[in-house]
Design an enzyme around this catalytic site. Structure first.
Site, mmCIF file in Angstrom:
data_model
loop_
_atom_site.group_PDB
_atom_site.id
_atom_site.type_symbol
_atom_site.label_atom_id
_atom_site.label_comp_id
_atom_site.label_asym_id
_atom_site.label_seq_id
_atom_site.Cartn_x
_atom_site.Cartn_y
_atom_site.Cartn_z
ATOM 1 N N GLY A 104 0.833 -1.151 0.004
ATOM 2 C CA GLY A 104 0.036 -0.050 0.028
ATOM 3 C C GLY A 104 0.789 1.345 -0.052
ATOM 4 O O GLY A 104 0.564 2.328 -0.888
ATOM 5 N N GLN A 159 -7.739 0.140 2.709
ATOM 6 C CA GLN A 159 -8.704 -0.185 3.646
ATOM 7 C C GLN A 159 -10.085 -0.603 3.120
ATOM 8 O O GLN A 159 -10.893 -1.215 3.815
ATOM 9 C CB GLN A 159 -8.924 0.922 4.747
ATOM 10 C CG GLN A 159 -7.798 1.258 5.540
ATOM 11 C CD GLN A 159 -7.247 0.327 6.530
ATOM 12 O OE1 GLN A 159 -8.003 -0.712 6.614
ATOM 13 N NE2 GLN A 159 -5.937 0.486 6.860
ATOM 14 N N SER A 172 -3.853 -3.020 -1.486
ATOM 15 C CA SER A 172 -2.759 -3.846 -0.680
ATOM 16 C C SER A 172 -3.234 -5.279 -0.094
ATOM 17 O O SER A 172 -4.403 -5.349 -0.284
ATOM 18 C CB SER A 172 -2.191 -3.230 0.766
ATOM 19 O OG SER A 172 -1.362 -3.893 1.335
ATOM 20 N N HIS A 214 -1.948 -7.292 2.077
ATOM 21 C CA HIS A 214 -2.020 -7.987 3.261
ATOM 22 C C HIS A 214 -2.985 -7.447 4.354
ATOM 23 O O HIS A 214 -3.292 -7.804 5.548
ATOM 24 C CB HIS A 214 -0.790 -7.859 4.192
ATOM 25 C CG HIS A 214 -0.593 -6.190 4.651
ATOM 26 N ND1 HIS A 214 -0.587 -5.855 5.787
ATOM 27 C CD2 HIS A 214 -0.103 -5.290 3.861
ATOM 28 C CE1 HIS A 214 -0.251 -4.620 6.016
ATOM 29 N NE2 HIS A 214 -0.054 -4.204 4.826
ATOM 30 N N THR A 230 11.457 -7.944 -11.086
ATOM 31 C CA THR A 230 10.718 -9.121 -11.467
ATOM 32 C C THR A 230 9.323 -8.911 -10.660
ATOM 33 O O THR A 230 9.497 -8.914 -9.387
ATOM 34 C CB THR A 230 11.350 -10.149 -11.277
ATOM 35 O OG1 THR A 230 12.612 -10.036 -12.247
ATOM 36 C CG2 THR A 230 10.556 -11.340 -11.941
ATOM 37 N N CYS A 252 1.325 2.606 10.594
ATOM 38 C CA CYS A 252 2.664 3.240 9.577
ATOM 39 C C CYS A 252 2.658 4.658 10.183
ATOM 40 O O CYS A 252 3.596 5.499 9.862
ATOM 41 C CB CYS A 252 2.375 3.352 8.283
ATOM 42 S SG CYS A 252 2.382 1.789 7.561
#
Length: 377
Positions: free
Chosen positions: A69, A175, A195, A197, A233, A319
């Protein structure tokens, strides 16, 4: 441990893990290689692009893969700004954003771009009148999150999109992606960030969607990967696991959201309103998110006490910088520093049970009762 911090991260699902393992063992070729193994990996990546784009009513060629994210937000904002700076250097955002958005915008400000923040209403929604007043002839980019990780309040993206003509509209949907409906066409969004996760997929995997035809400029010269998007990659197993996890949410999101909403309302009803208060709109919010405050108790202290009782919650964005400033989203909503510092966040996952919530309510009330008069704030 009772885990109620799913807005920070989630455990990988069994299905995503199995997909990752099988893909790593079978589709191990470099998707840019010209041999058959490379072609198989490339076809799988194309399949994933189609599936992820379909979730937001987008086009497969608009999907670009990232490492998560924060990487998505930073890369897409810089790329869009550089790709459109010949038309102007004015950007609008909000005080509700993830720290990675401000990191990208701070870099742009240092390079001569101007950034304004839209005002926020007391319920946590951005003020559309404020946005209208900030729009200028040289405005090239507006970035407003779909839902703040701190407040959980869902923003009126469709109404915002209708206000923007010849201005690139980006939203951080980390979110919300696959959990609540997002239609990039209906919202007139040219770009979003995602994102893996946050929805039971692997960490260090994410994506951006940029509507084909939207101008952007790659951050690195002479890059061939992903049409010049960024070097490196593609993580094919991670991309496949991300797609598996996203579709598991997407296909069952109505049922999951209904369960979460019932849990959310039950928990609010169980916590005494004279002690515990909710930050942000009670209805226009993520169904699995509660931004709470207990009277005269700091959010970080509440988080530490819950942890001592075997319950994982959060005192804000995972974060957030480590300084002692209160959450800027809550200050923008009109809360003073003492009130804003009281924030603690509870967020449910697919496997959250009422028994876990009952235990959490019991512990929260016990912590509040034991802290009364002790100066815990």
């Amino acid at each position: 441990m009772i885990y109620l911090d799913h807005c920070a991260t989630t455990p990988m699902s069994t299905e995503a893990l199995e997909t990752y393992t099988k893909t790593a063992q079978t589709f191990y070729g470099n998707e840019q290689s010209l041999h058959d193994d490379g072609d198989s990996a490339s076809q799988l990546v194309h399949h994933c692009r189609n599936k992820l784009a379909a979730i937001v009513n987008g086009q497969a060629e608009g999907i670009y893969f990232t490492s998560g994210g924060s990487d998505s937000n930073i890369t897409v904002l810089l790329s869009l700004a550089y790709g459109n700076e010949d038309r102007g250097r004015h950007i609008i955002t909000s005080p509700l954003e993830h720290p990675s958005v401000y990191q990208a915008l701070e870099k742009l400000k240092q390079e001569g771009f101007t950034v304004d923040e839209v005002a926020v209403k007391a319920n946590g929604e951005v003020c559309l009148d404020s946005l209208a007043q900030l729009l200028r002839e040289d405005t090239i980019l507006v970035s407003i999150c779909h839902a703040s990780s701190e407040t959980g309040v869902i923003q009126p993206l469709e109404s915002i999109g209708q206000m923007l003509e010849n201005i690139v509209f980006h939203s951080d949907t980390v979110q919300t992606f696959a959990k609540i409906p997002i239609d990039v066409k209906a919202c007139r969004l040219q770009a979003i960030s995602m994102s893996a996760h946050k929805l039971n997929g692997p960490k260090n995997n994410g994506a951006c969607y940029i509507e084909p035809g939207t101008r952007w400029k790659g951050l690195y010269p002479h890059v061939t990967h992903q049409n010049g998007w960024k070097p490196g990659t593609i993580d094919v197993p991670g991309t496949a696991a991300f797609t598996e996890a996203a579709w598991a949410f997407h296909e069952n999101r109505n049922e999951i959201a209904a369960t979460w909403k019932d849990m959310q309302q039950w928990m609010l009803a169980e916590l005494p309103g004279d002690v515990f208060s909710l930050f942000g709109d009670a209805d226009k919010r993520l169904p699995h998110h509660l931004a709470l405050r207990a009277k005269d108790i700091e959010g970080q202290w509440m988080m530490l006490e819950c942890n001592r009782h075997g319950i994982a919650i959060s005192s804000g964005s995972a974060c957030k910088s480590s300084d002692s400033s209160p959450p800027r989203s809550l200050v923008a909503m009109g809360h003073n520093a003492a009130s804003a510092h009281g924030l603690f966040r509870i967020s449910f996952g697919k496997d959250t049970t009422y028994r876990e919530l009952e235990k959490t309510v019991e512990v929260l009330q016990r912590i509040e009762s034991s802290s009364a008069g002790t100066g815990a704030s």
